[in-house]
Structures are given as structure tokens and as C-alpha cells.
Design a protein around this motif. Structure first.
Motif, PDB file in Angstrom:
ATOM      1  N   ILE A   1       0.847  -1.187   0.000  1.00 53.62           N
ATOM      2  CA  ILE A   1       0.000   0.000   0.000  1.00 53.62           C
ATOM      3  C   ILE A   1       0.887   1.243   0.000  1.00 53.62           C
ATOM      4  CG2 ILE A   1      -2.143  -0.816   1.094  1.00 53.62           C
ATOM      5  CD1 ILE A   1      -0.877  -0.161   3.781  1.00 53.62           C
ATOM      6  N   LYS A   2       0.319   2.343  -0.382  1.00 52.45           N
ATOM      7  CA  LYS A   2       1.059   3.613  -0.361  1.00 52.45           C
ATOM      8  C   LYS A   2       0.204   4.673   0.329  1.00 52.45           C
ATOM      9  CE  LYS A   2       3.544   2.721  -4.697  1.00 52.45           C
ATOM     10  NZ  LYS A   2       4.872   2.458  -4.154  1.00 52.45           N
ATOM     11  N   THR A   3       0.880   5.664   0.861  1.00 54.07           N
ATOM     12  CA  THR A   3       0.150   6.735   1.544  1.00 54.07           C
ATOM     13  C   THR A   3      -0.616   7.593   0.531  1.00 54.07           C
ATOM     14  OG1 THR A   3       2.063   8.180   1.408  1.00 54.07           O
ATOM     15  CG2 THR A   3       1.819   6.896   3.420  1.00 54.07           C
ATOM     16  N   PRO A   4      -1.768   8.174   0.875  1.00 55.60           N
ATOM     17  CA  PRO A   4      -2.425   8.101   2.176  1.00 55.60           C
ATOM     18  C   PRO A   4      -3.085   6.745   2.392  1.00 55.60           C
ATOM     19  CG  PRO A   4      -3.765   9.348   0.619  1.00 55.60           C
ATOM     20  CD  PRO A   4      -2.500   9.028  -0.087  1.00 55.60           C
ATOM     21  N   VAL A   5      -3.031   6.284   3.615  1.00 53.24           N
ATOM     22  CA  VAL A   5      -3.499   4.924   3.875  1.00 53.24           C
ATOM     23  C   VAL A   5      -3.971   4.803   5.329  1.00 53.24           C
ATOM     24  CG1 VAL A   5      -1.260   4.023   4.608  1.00 53.24           C
ATOM     25  CG2 VAL A   5      -2.870   2.507   3.473  1.00 53.24           C
ATOM     26  N   THR A   6      -4.836   3.832   5.545  1.00 56.31           N
ATOM     27  CA  THR A   6      -5.289   3.538   6.903  1.00 56.31           C
ATOM     28  C   THR A   6      -4.974   2.082   7.201  1.00 56.31           C
ATOM     29  OG1 THR A   6      -7.088   5.097   6.658  1.00 56.31           O
ATOM     30  CG2 THR A   6      -7.282   3.519   8.445  1.00 56.31           C
ATOM     31  N   LEU A   7      -4.220   1.860   8.266  1.00 52.64           N
ATOM     32  CA  LEU A   7      -3.942   0.480   8.685  1.00 52.64           C
ATOM     33  C   LEU A   7      -4.995   0.103   9.709  1.00 52.64           C
ATOM     34  CD1 LEU A   7      -0.047   0.630   9.132  1.00 52.64           C
ATOM     35  CD2 LEU A   7      -1.376   0.029   7.100  1.00 52.64           C
ATOM     36  N   THR A   8      -5.799  -0.871   9.371  1.00 51.39           N
ATOM     37  CA  THR A   8      -6.923  -1.245  10.247  1.00 51.39           C
ATOM     38  C   THR A   8      -6.631  -2.565  10.951  1.00 51.39           C
ATOM     39  OG1 THR A   8      -7.985  -2.350   8.413  1.00 51.39           O
ATOM     40  CG2 THR A   8      -8.613  -0.069   8.798  1.00 51.39           C
ATOM     41  N   GLU A   9      -7.501  -2.846  11.916  1.00 50.08           N
ATOM     42  CA  GLU A   9      -7.471  -4.115  12.652  1.00 50.08           C
ATOM     43  C   GLU A   9      -6.088  -4.400  13.234  1.00 50.08           C
ATOM     44  OE1 GLU A   9      -9.094  -7.083  10.039  1.00 50.08           O
ATOM     45  OE2 GLU A   9     -11.142  -6.462  10.509  1.00 50.08           O
ATOM     46  N   LEU A  10      -5.459  -3.370  13.789  1.00 51.02           N
ATOM     47  CA  LEU A  10      -4.164  -3.557  14.441  1.00 51.02           C
ATOM     48  C   LEU A  10      -4.386  -3.860  15.913  1.00 51.02           C
ATOM     49  CD1 LEU A  10      -2.251  -0.527  12.871  1.00 51.02           C
ATOM     50  CD2 LEU A  10      -1.935  -2.944  12.306  1.00 51.02           C
ATOM     51  N   LEU A  11      -3.772  -4.915  16.378  1.00 53.60           N
ATOM     52  CA  LEU A  11      -3.907  -5.239  17.800  1.00 53.60           C
ATOM     53  C   LEU A  11      -3.175  -4.180  18.623  1.00 53.60           C
ATOM     54  CD1 LEU A  11      -3.314  -9.076  17.544  1.00 53.60           C
ATOM     55  CD2 LEU A  11      -5.478  -7.908  18.021  1.00 53.60           C
ATOM     56  N   PRO A  12      -3.659  -3.879  19.807  1.00 55.95           N
ATOM     57  CA  PRO A  12      -3.018  -2.831  20.612  1.00 55.95           C
ATOM     58  C   PRO A  12      -1.532  -3.136  20.845  1.00 55.95           C
ATOM     59  CG  PRO A  12      -5.090  -3.494  21.580  1.00 55.95           C
ATOM     60  CD  PRO A  12      -4.834  -4.444  20.466  1.00 55.95           C
ATOM     61  N   GLY A  13      -0.705  -2.080  20.827  1.00 56.49           N
ATOM     62  CA  GLY A  13       0.733  -2.267  21.042  1.00 56.49           C
ATOM     63  C   GLY A  13       1.533  -1.231  20.285  1.00 56.49           C
ATOM     64  N   ASN A  14       2.856  -1.381  20.311  1.00 56.99           N
ATOM     65  CA  ASN A  14       3.734  -0.462  19.597  1.00 56.99           C
ATOM     66  C   ASN A  14       4.128  -1.049  18.251  1.00 56.99           C
ATOM     67  OD1 ASN A  14       3.911   1.672  21.447  1.00 56.99           O
ATOM     68  ND2 ASN A  14       5.283   0.447  22.730  1.00 56.99           N
ATOM     69  N   TYR A  15       4.141  -0.200  17.252  1.00 53.69           N
ATOM     70  CA  TYR A  15       4.515  -0.639  15.911  1.00 53.69           C
ATOM     71  C   TYR A  15       5.617   0.269  15.395  1.00 53.69           C
ATOM     72  CZ  TYR A  15       0.282  -3.476  15.865  1.00 53.69           C
ATOM     73  OH  TYR A  15      -0.678  -4.389  16.159  1.00 53.69           O
ATOM     74  N   ASN A  16       6.604  -0.346  14.737  1.00 57.25           N
ATOM     75  CA  ASN A  16       7.636   0.454  14.085  1.00 57.25           C
ATOM     76  C   ASN A  16       7.162   0.757  12.662  1.00 57.25           C
ATOM     77  OD1 ASN A  16      10.298   0.336  12.196  1.00 57.25           O
ATOM     78  ND2 ASN A  16      10.625   1.424  14.130  1.00 57.25           N
ATOM     79  N   ILE A  17       7.052   2.032  12.381  1.00 54.49           N
ATOM     80  CA  ILE A  17       6.529   2.453  11.076  1.00 54.49           C
ATOM     81  C   ILE A  17       7.623   3.178  10.315  1.00 54.49           C
ATOM     82  CG2 ILE A  17       4.801   3.868   9.883  1.00 54.49           C
ATOM     83  CD1 ILE A  17       3.488   1.623  11.381  1.00 54.49           C
ATOM     84  N   MET A  18       7.790   2.819   9.059  1.00 54.48           N
ATOM     85  CA  MET A  18       8.725   3.552   8.207  1.00 54.48           C
ATOM     86  C   MET A  18       8.007   3.890   6.903  1.00 54.48           C
ATOM     87  SD  MET A  18      12.642   2.669   7.205  1.00 54.48           S
ATOM     88  CE  MET A  18      12.397   1.156   6.328  1.00 54.48           C
ATOM     89  N   LEU A  19       8.041   5.171   6.555  1.00 53.38           N
ATOM     90  CA  LEU A  19       7.438   5.634   5.313  1.00 53.38           C
ATOM     91  C   LEU A  19       8.570   6.049   4.392  1.00 53.38           C
ATOM     92  CD1 LEU A  19       4.582   7.824   6.851  1.00 53.38           C
ATOM     93  CD2 LEU A  19       4.490   5.418   6.192  1.00 53.38           C
ATOM     94  N   VAL A  20       8.632   5.431   3.233  1.00 53.71           N
ATOM     95  CA  VAL A  20       9.789   5.625   2.349  1.00 53.71           C
ATOM     96  C   VAL A  20       9.315   6.083   0.969  1.00 53.71           C
ATOM     97  CG1 VAL A  20      11.780   4.517   1.279  1.00 53.71           C
ATOM     98  CG2 VAL A  20      11.038   3.809   3.552  1.00 53.71           C
ATOM     99  N   LEU A  21       9.921   7.175   0.523  1.00 53.47           N
ATOM    100  CA  LEU A  21       9.636   7.667  -0.821  1.00 53.47           C
ATOM    101  C   LEU A  21      10.966   8.058  -1.462  1.00 53.47           C
ATOM    102  CD1 LEU A  21       7.371   8.469  -2.826  1.00 53.47           C
ATOM    103  CD2 LEU A  21       7.355  10.725  -1.773  1.00 53.47           C
ATOM    104  N   ASP A  22      11.185   7.622  -2.700  1.00 53.90           N
ATOM    105  CA  ASP A  22      12.446   7.924  -3.389  1.00 53.90           C
ATOM    106  C   ASP A  22      12.709   9.426  -3.406  1.00 53.90           C
ATOM    107  OD1 ASP A  22      12.901   5.334  -3.828  1.00 53.90           O
ATOM    108  OD2 ASP A  22      12.279   5.301  -5.934  1.00 53.90           O
ATOM    109  N   GLU A  23      13.975   9.800  -3.213  1.00 55.83           N
ATOM    110  CA  GLU A  23      14.411  11.198  -3.255  1.00 55.83           C
ATOM    111  C   GLU A  23      14.005  11.995  -2.016  1.00 55.83           C
ATOM    112  OE1 GLU A  23      16.143  12.411  -6.108  1.00 55.83           O
ATOM    113  OE2 GLU A  23      16.090  10.311  -6.721  1.00 55.83           O
TER     114      GLU A  23
END
Lengths: 485, 326
Positions: B84-106
Motif C-alpha cells: 500500500i502507499k500513503t495516504p493509507v489507513t492500517l486497520t485491525e491492528l492489535l493494541p501495542g507499539n509498531y515500528n513504522i517507516m514511510l519511504v519515498l524515493d528522493e
């Protein structure tokens, strides 16, 4: 009660969207999901009705009547056609009578009664002009004049039609024609019948069990001036035709609407149409239903009767005209207290049957008044009024997406409606440019606006008036062809 | 089923049950079935519940909403690339900490640990991805000492105190042109200001104020001459244009004065100042001067206070008249 219920639902949901937006959102999603399932279900019924209409379109009904066993002779049947007229002029009446003359049915078995309102100054002149043209065409052609202000009457179409039926009764008596042999059709003044209409009606009358315990309902279409009508007026009337087609498939709920036919014997037995109620077309069904202790039904005829799209000289006048017409239709909610009161005094109908018919009637009117409000006005309210807490909840985030997705799916069914609407259109008149076809395609984009303004609002208006005992007067829709063509 | 049987019986009693009616009854019950089975699924999704196949229980989840500027960044959730690419919604995530990285060339990647709570939406909708090689562009064409961005008119003014010239261009450096040459002051100017009508500008040092009119380069001959007013009485802290583009407000070390922007004009005293270095601000939309000054209170101590001096046209003119008469 229907008004209180409709307002109660709307107010309850508005307050709920402020105090308990999550519960409100859950209710909205349930309603929206219910609505999409209902839309798919009803659209399927529409497709089925349309298929049946196409199948029965080219049938030679008179031949079918002739092929019936001899004991059921179609030739014993007389057709009494009543046109209650108020302000409609010759430009409207002449095509209606011409359609009767052109119908594929022996004219010596047809009696036509044009019932003018005596209070209309033009009535005598119009009657004389039409008599000159149509006297002698049918077995009987009567011009009658309904006096104004008879005791117990209101100024309604039903009062006029009843006066005409009583005059026709005298005519039948003088000719020695039994009421059992007569099918009466009460048509709006602008109704142009299909040429096979009376053959089809006779066939169903002769082949149905207990034919006197049934009304016969054709499919009303508004083709007389549909190519000249403004977009939104055309859409509203096409939707009205489709609703009737859908209802024709739900025979256990089917009620007479506008132009319809029934046994004259039954009409006399139930003391004619109501003379003090606006929705005479449906009340006459309930009168017969109560008279026959629930053993009365409406048989759909998959044949069209064509009427006028109501429109005026400019946009706003047309909106008002359409609004008033739809409010008058929605005034059919007066059937509910009539029916409940009738049920209280009727002993031959089972309690379950009473409950079901009452509920169906109540549900249809309440749904009519609230559904567009819920979808278009209430749905955004939890997001707007629910505050930051609601927007931080998954349902606050999901509500617009789910409702949007569901409603987009519903709009998909509009495409089916669009294509079916093309199928019931008459051929484009030569003076109308081909570009009108494109406009007729694009105009479906304004459906969401129409459903609120000319869908729920008039119904809520009518229910509120009934609730507050501000009874409506019969306001006939102005029908004149001169403005359109 | 019992209901359906009863209904079919009822139809039979009435004498006819056509194929259409049979289909309709089937459709009706199919619709009811779809409604009853589909509704729990839709509602559980809407309310943020996820069905756990292993435990056969509904679990509360949360969701994260990402919106980046620019859009189209790849999303890594706990170092795993999602399709998937942004803009986006990540659903049904169990409670907790998540490491998120958003990467776009340049662009520099956006990396963060994001906490997801049950039944909550975590909104990260203002993420800006900064470019690796920022798009830097030179706008001026000549040497200059200072500039001013006129946001209202979308122009840039450049002033060069070496050459005593003022230039302008649009916000992209286009339409670069010289507006005026001006007479230099005895010492390097402390500040300069373009008049509200954009026809002239002033520049000042501690005891001189210069004025110069803008003229297009082609019309240099027709320009009105620049002039300098000496202000020997006190040290100038700041100078402001009045909204009428004709008066100026001079904030000195010891007093605040007004003056007309014309040669040989004389300043008019408005008020005195005890504090020599207090901050001053001028709101040109209301012609109000705000300044800090110290006053001695009844307890003998000196306190700093913020004062407001209204210089809108009516008050201002009557004040000027009064002071001139005096």
C-alpha cells in the motif's frame, strides 16, 4: 401516529448523535445496510416487473378473451369509464377520449362518463364540445356535472367520481345491465389507455377467482409529455412508475393507486369512493378490503396507462407543483387511521392479518418520510456533532467510509433504473432534438437531491399536517399541455 | 421457514402463486439472510473488532491513519513492506507499539514507533517528507544587503546599501527590475521599509531618515528626487509607515513622534518613553503602536508595562493638530 413516529425517529437520532454518537453511528450503519439490501431486493423486483411488462406488451388480449371457454363470455362484460374532471381543458380531455376510441375493444360495450365540477365555469362549454365529437361513439356517453357543496362531501376527486358512478348506475338501470357485468375504471383526466387495456382487464377479470373481490391496477407511466418535461419532474414521475411496478410484484401489500379498475357491483356494495377524503384511490381499496373481511386484493395488470408529467412554466413553479402533488400522494397516510378504525369495528379478519396490514401501511409511510433524512441529513451528524472523542474511535473513522461505500453500491442500482427508464420511454418526438437523450442520461446525477426535496420532505409535511389536524384540501395538479409542447 | 410456509399457503389460498412470486419469496428470504449474516461483520469492522480465528473470539483493535506530503510513500510495518502507499489507513491492528517507516524515493524516510490503543484511531495526517536534495534557487541578479518578502503582493524587494539601489522581483525571481536609486546616509542604515502603497520606501540610521520614490527603470528621468531628513534630537530606534503612506511614526530612545514624509517636514511629539530599549510593534491594519515602557508605581518600584497608542486617522490627525498648535 405516523407523523409522531417519523418525527420521533428523526429527533431521536439527532439527539443521539450529540449524546451517544457511537450508538447513533451503529444505528445509521444498520439502517444503511438494511437500505442497500432493500434497494437490491426492490431493484430485482423492478427488473422482474419490467420483464413481465415486456412479455405482456404485445399480447392480443381480446383474442385471449375470445379463446376463453364459452361460459365466461367476454362480450357480457361492460366497461364503464369515469373521468372526474376539474380544471382540465379540452387539450387534456380530448386525447384521453381519443385513446378510448382507438382502443382495441368493441365500443358498444363501453360507457364513458365525463364528470365535470359544476363550479368550473368552463365545464358546460367543454362538455358540449366533447359531446359533439364523442356522442354516439360508445354505448353510452354521459356528461354529468357534480354540484358543489353536497352534504357530507369535501371538494375531492372521490366526491366527483362517486357522483359520476351514481349517474352511471341510473344509466345502467335504464338499460337493464346488471352491475356484476360491469367493470368500472376511474381514470385521471389525462389518462390515455393502451389500446389493449380493456381486453387485458376483461381477461384478468374473467380468469381470476372471485373477480368481484379484486381491484385491477395498470402500471401508470407519465409518457404523454415526458419528452418536454424538465429533468427533475421527469425523474420524479419515472420513479413513481417504478415504485408502482415494484409494488405490483408485492401483491400482498399492493394497493390501488391513481387510475384503476374494479367491479361496479363491489363499488356499489361499498358505497362508492370516499367523498370526504383526498386519497380516494387507495381508500376505496381499504373500503372493499374491510367489506370483504380481508378477502380483497389488487391484481396487477402489466399494461400501461399514460398520464402527464406535472410541470409548470418555470423551474420554481414546477418544484412547487411537484411538491404539492407528492404531498397529496403522501396524504395517503390518512388511510392508516381509517384502516385502524375499520379494523376495530371489523370482526371477520384475523388479528394477525389486521396487524400485518396495519404495520405494512404504517411502515411504508414512515419509511417514506424518514429514509432520505437518515441517509442524507442524519448520517453526517455523529461526525459533525460527536466531538473529538468520537472522531478518535474506529467507528468515527469508519462511519463515513462504510456509509459512502454502501451508498455508492446503491447508486449502482440507479444505473439499472436508468436503463429501465429508457425502455419505458415513448419514441422521441420529431421536434425534440437528439441531444435530449444525453440530458436524460445525465439527469440521473441529481437523484440524491430529488429524493430529499421531493421524496421525504412532502411525506413528512403531510404526516405533520395530519398529526396536527391541519387537514389538507384537495389540490388537483394543474394539467395543461399548452405549456409543454 | 414456518413463516415462509405460511406465506406460501396464504398465496395458494388466494388462488394463484406465480413463478414470479416464488422467486420473490426466495429473494426476500435471501435478502434477510444476507442482512443477518452481513450485519455483524460490518458492525464489528466499524467498531474496530477483529475476529481471531485461533481463539474464535472478537478482539478489540485500533487503527492508524497516515497522510504524507507528498503522497505515495511505501509503508513498512515492523520492517515489513506492505502493498500500500500513503495516504493509507492500517486497520485491525492489535493494541501495542509498531515500528513504522514511510519511504519515498528522493526523500528522507519517516521512521517512528507508533502506539496503537484498542478502540482508538491514531491519526498521523501531517507528515512532511523532506527532499534529499532540496530545490534551492537563486533569485537575485545583483548584489544586495537586505530583502523583504511582500506576501500580500507576492513580490520580493532587494536593497543594496553599497550601490544605493533597490530592486524587486516576483516570488520566483522573475520580473527582476530596479525600482530606485537613493541618496546614502552618513552611516549604514539600521532598517528600511516599503510604504503601504508600494510607491516609496524609507531607510534610516540613528539620526537620519531617507525617502526615495519607486520609478520603473525606463522612467528613471521622471522620478521624484529622494531626500533625507536629519533627526538630531535623539537616537532613532525604529520607524514605521502609517497606513496612509504619508505619515511615519518614529520611535526614539526618549519619545515617540510622528512626521510627514516630505522634505523639510518637522516631527510632532506624541509621547515620551522612559525605557530606552523596550520592544516596539506596529499594527498597520489598525494603525496602533504597541510598546513597552517602565513606570514607577506607588510602592516606589519601577515596573515594565505594555502600552498601546492608537494612531487611526481621526485620533491621529486631531493629535497632530493639537500638537502643531502647541
Amino acid at each position: 401516529m405516523p407523523g409522531a413516529l417519523s418525527w420521533g425517529i428523526i429527533i431521536f437520532l439527532v439527539f443521539l448523535s450529540i449524546w451517544h454518537p457511537i450508538i447513533c453511528a451503529v444505528l445509521i450503519i444498520i439502517f444503511d445496510f438494511y437500505w442497500i439490501i432493500r434497494t437490491i431486493y426492490l431493484t430485482t423486483l423492478l427488473v422482474m416487473a419490467h420483464k413481465k411488462l415486456s412479455q405482456e406488451k404485445n399480447i392480443d388480449w381480446l383474442k385471449r378473451c375470445q379463446d376463453l371457454p364459452s361460459k365466461k363470455s367476454w362480450y357480457d362484460i361492460y366497461h364503464l369509464v369515469i373521468f372526474p374532471v376539474y380544471k382540465e381543458g379540452l387539450d387534456v380531455l380530448r386525447p384521453s377520449l381519443e385513446a378510448l376510441r382507438q382502443s382495441y375493444y368493441p365500443k358498444e360495450r363501453m360507457i364513458v362518463v365525463i364528470s365535470f365540477e359544476e363550479r368550473n365555469g368552463q365545464a358546460k362549454d367543454n362538455a358540449a364540445a366533447l359531446e359533439e365529437e364523442f356522442q354516439g361513439v360508445f354505448l353510452g356517453y354521459l356528461s354529468v356535472f357534480h354540484p358543489d357543496g353536497l352534504p357530507g362531501e369535501n371538494r375531492t376527486k372521490g366526491a366527483n367520481a362517486t357522483w359520476a358512478a351514481k349517474k352511471a348506475r341510473e344509466f345502467l338501470g335504464s338499460r337493464g345491465i346488471k352491475y356484476e357485468q360491469v367493470i368500472v375504471s376511474c381514470f385521471d383526466a389525462d389518462t390515455c389507455v393502451d389500446e389493449q387495456y380493456f381486453g387485458c382487464l376483461s381477461y384478468y377479470f374473467l380468469t381470476s377467482p372471485k373477480p368481484h373481490q379484486a381491484s385491477y391496477q395498470p402500471i401508470p407511466v407519465y409518457n404523454n409529455n415526458i419528452w418536454h418535461a424538465p429533468s427533475f419532474a421527469r425523474l420524479v414521475e419515472i420513479s413513481a412508475s417504478f415504485c408502482q411496478m415494484i409494488e405490483s410484484m408485492r401483491i400482498e401489500k399492493f394497493v390501488t393507486f391513481s387510475s384503476h379498475s374494479m367491479s361496479f357491483k363491489t363499488l356499489v356494495d361499498i358505497d362508492y369512493w370516499p367523498v370526504n377524503m383526498i386519497s380516494d384511490d387507495s381508500v376505496v381499496y381499504w373500503k372493499a378490503f374491510l367489506f370483504y373481511k380481508g378477502n380483497y386484493r389488487v391484481i396487477p395488470l402489466y399494461i400501461t396507462v399514460s398520464m402527464d408529467v406535472a410541470y409548470a412554466s418555470n423551474f420554481f413553479k414546477t418544484v412547487m407543483l411537484q411538491y404539492r402533488q407528492k404531498r397529496r400522494w403522501a396524504w395517503g397516510v390518512e388511510n392508516f387511521p381509517f384502516l385502524v378504525e375499520g379494523f376495530l369495528h371489523s370482526k371477520g379478519i384475523s388479528f394477525i392479518h389486521k396487524l400485518r396490514r396495519s404495520f405494512n401501511l404504517l411502515e411504508s409511510h414512515v419509511t417514506w418520510a424518514v429514509w432520505a433524512f437518515i441517509i442524507m441529513v442524519i448520517t453526517p451528524l455523529p461526525i459533525l456533532l460527536g466531538g473529538s472523542f468520537f472522531s478518535q474511535m474506529p467507528i468515527g473513522y469508519n462511519l463515513p467510509r462504510i456509509t459512502g461505500m454502501l451508498l455508492n453500491f446503491t447508486l449502482g442500482s440507479s444505473l439499472i433504473w436508468l436503463f429501465l427508464s429508457r425502455a419505458i420511454l415513448p419514441p422521441r418526438p420529431k421536434e425534440v432534438k437528439w441531444f435530449k437523450n444525453v440530458i436524460m442520461f445525465l439527469e440521473w446525477a441529481i437523484v440524491p437531491l430529488i429524493i430529499l426535496i421531493l421524496g421525504s420532505l412532502p411525506a413528512l409535511d403531510a404526516q405533520t399536517r395530519l398529526m396536527l389536524a391541519r387537514y389538507m384540501k384537495f389540490q388537483p395538479t394543474d394539467k395543461s399541455r399548452t405549456r409543454g409542447s | 421457514m414456518r413463516l415462509r410456509r405460511e406465506y406460501l399457503l396464504l398465496l395458494r389460498k388466494r388462488g394463484s402463486i406465480s413463478a414470479e412470486q416464488r422467486i420473490r419469496v426466495l429473494l426476500f428470504f435471501l435478502s434477510v439472510t444476507i442482512f443477518l449474516t452481513g450485519l455483524p461483520i460490518i458492525l464489528s469492522f466499524a467498531l474496530g473488532y477483529k475476529f481471531d480465528r485461533r481463539t474464535l473470539k472478537f478482539t478489540k483493535t485500533g487503527l492508524i491513519v497516515f497522510r504524507t506530503q507528498p503522497a505515495g510513500a511505501n509503508v513498512y510495518l515492523n520492517r515489513q513492506l506492505l502493498d500500500i502507499k500513503t495516504p493509507v489507513t492500517l486497520t485491525e491492528l492489535l493494541p501495542g507499539n509498531y515500528n513504522i517507516m514511510l519511504v519515498l524515493d528522493e526523500y528522507y524516510p519517516w521512521i517512528n514507533d507508533v502506539r496503537v490503543d484498542a478502540n482508538r484511531v491514531t491519526r498521523l495526517e501531517k507528515i512532511i517528507l523532506f527532499p534529499l536534495r532540496p530545490d534551492v534557487k537563486q533569485l537575485n541578479r545583483y548584489n544586495f544587503s537586505s530583502f523583504w518578502v511582500d506576501e500580500a503582493k507576492e513580490d520580493i524587494y532587494y536593497i543594496g546599501f553599497e550601490e544605493n539601489s533597490i530592486y524587486s522581483s516576483d516570488l520566483h525571481g522573475q520580473h527582476y527590475r530596479r525600482l530606485a536609486n537613493f541618496t546614502g546616509l552618513t552611516t549604514k542604515p539600521l532598517g528600511w521599509k516599503v510604504s503601504p502603497d508600494r510607491n516609496k520606501f524609507l531607510y534610516f540610521n540613528t539620526n537620519q531618515i531617507g525617502f526615495s520614490y519607486f520609478v520603473l527603470s525606463a522612467d528613471m528621468d521622471k522620478r521624484r528626487p529622494s531626500f533625507i531628513i536629519n533627526y538630531p534630537l535623539g537616537k532613532i530606534i525604529d520607524v514605521f509607515w502609517h497606513s496612509d503612506s504619508y505619515h511615519i511614526i518614529i520611535v526614539g530612545e526618549n519619545d515617540i513622534e510622528a512626521m510627514e514624509a516630505r522634505p523639510h517636514s518637522r516631527p510632532v511629539f506624541l509621547t515620551n518613553r522612559n525605557k530606552k530599549s523596550g520592544a516596539v510593534s506596529y499594527d498597520i491594519s489598525t494603525d496602533t503602536l504597541y510598546f513597552i515602557d517602565s513606570q514607577e508605581a506607588s510602592d516606589g518600584n519601577t515596573y515594565d508595562n505594555l502600552y498601546k497608542l492608537e494612531l487611526n486617522s481621526r485620533n491621529f490627525l486631531s493629535m497632530l493638530d493639537k500638537n502643531n498648535l502647541r
